[in-house]
Design a protein around this motif. Structure first.
Motif, mmCIF file in Angstrom:
data_model
loop_
_atom_site.group_PDB
_atom_site.id
_atom_site.type_symbol
_atom_site.label_atom_id
_atom_site.label_comp_id
_atom_site.label_asym_id
_atom_site.label_seq_id
_atom_site.Cartn_x
_atom_site.Cartn_y
_atom_site.Cartn_z
ATOM 1 N N HIS A 125 72.885 82.660 -12.290
ATOM 2 C CA HIS A 125 71.632 83.552 -13.143
ATOM 3 C C HIS A 125 71.840 84.709 -13.416
ATOM 4 C CE1 HIS A 125 69.273 79.969 -12.053
ATOM 5 N NE2 HIS A 125 69.576 80.012 -10.961
ATOM 6 N N GLN A 165 66.925 84.151 -18.762
ATOM 7 C CA GLN A 165 65.627 83.290 -18.579
ATOM 8 C C GLN A 165 65.019 82.633 -19.486
ATOM 9 O OE1 GLN A 165 63.174 85.025 -15.489
ATOM 10 N NE2 GLN A 165 64.795 86.479 -14.652
ATOM 11 N N PRO A 196 64.858 83.637 -11.209
ATOM 12 C CA PRO A 196 65.416 82.115 -10.985
ATOM 13 C C PRO A 196 66.283 82.233 -9.871
ATOM 14 C CG PRO A 196 65.650 83.184 -13.231
ATOM 15 C CD PRO A 196 65.409 84.133 -12.477
ATOM 16 N N GLU A 249 67.687 88.725 -16.882
ATOM 17 C CA GLU A 249 66.381 88.556 -17.599
ATOM 18 C C GLU A 249 66.342 87.873 -18.907
ATOM 19 O OE1 GLU A 249 63.319 91.790 -16.493
ATOM 20 O OE2 GLU A 249 65.278 92.470 -16.361
#
Length: 235
Positions: free
Chosen positions: A221, A168, A14, A165
């Motif tokens: 992120h 996401q 991202p 992760e």
């Protein structure tokens, strides 16, 4: 427009995708990015596939440098390993190692990855003497597949992976990092190939990704900016 062919871990996807357009616009260089898990990155580069830039865990890049498939590296960002649950579900108690062990024993199914966090957890479970006990309930996500997909579908009650992760996947809540005494932070690193035909272009992108202006994007992120690479804390 010059191009950069990159093979990159999804852990930083991202942030990479958000930072790429302004870089391409300002520099005139295009990023042609392929995404792959750490095991696949090691296999493809190890077998001689050619890329201008390779991004993976620091350990995986060190391995490829040792094998003379890459020649140098630059630290990009850090990602802590943590736990995700299905959106709105009860969050496991992560306040201590003993609390985590109780959660592991009580869970129906638990997700983990083939990447750095999964390898670390497998080692941890062996050290705790719980590997055999937990084996029937562990669900291993294939290389490049987010553990969050198993969490969101309800196939597992909770799962372990890097925070960057877990964030996401839609339908997943981040429950928090591992208990402090066994916490794991993985350094994600850019590796440069031996031929260096576009090395200066690549270094321009790496400098952009690690600049002070990129820090808010990284943090948004689930990443921490580059600095001294950090590995696992003592367990």
């Amino acid at each position: 427009m010059s191009g950069i062919r990159a093979l990159v871990s999804p852990a930083i996807r991202p942030a990479w995708l958000e930072l790429a357009p302004p870089f391409e616009k300002s520099s005139g260089h295009h990023l042609a990015t392929e995404w792959a898990g750490i095991a696949v990155i090691r296999k493809r580069v190890g077998e001689g596939e050619v890329f201008d830039l390779v991004v993976g865990s620091s350990d995986s890049i060190d391995f490829l440098i040792k094998e003379k498939k890459l020649k140098a590296k630059t630290h990009l960002a850090n990602a802590e390993a943590g736990v995700g649950v299905r959106k709105g579900a009860r969050r496991p108690d992560l306040s201590s190692v003993e609390a985590l062990k109780r959660e592991l024993r009580a869970a129906r199914k638990i997700g983990y990855s083939t990447g750095p966090s999964g390898l670390y957890l497998a080692e941890l479970f062996k050290r705790w003497g719980m590997a055999g006990e937990l084996a029937p309930k562990l669900v291993l996500a294939p290389s490049g597949v987010m553990v969050g997909t198993f969490i969101a579908s309800g196939e597992v009650e909770f799962g372990f992976q890097q925070k960057s992760e877990l964030l996401q996947v839609e339908g997943v809540d981040y429950a928090g990092p591992l208990p402090a005494e066994i916490g794991l932070v993985t350094a994600f690193t850019a590796g440069f190939p031996p031929w260096g035909k576009v090395e200066e272009i690549v270094k321009t992108w790496v400098a952009f990704f690690t600049s002070s202006g990129a820090v808010p994007v990284l943090k948004k992120h689930g990443l921490e900016p580059a600095g001294v690479p950090r590995g696992r804390r003592p367990a």
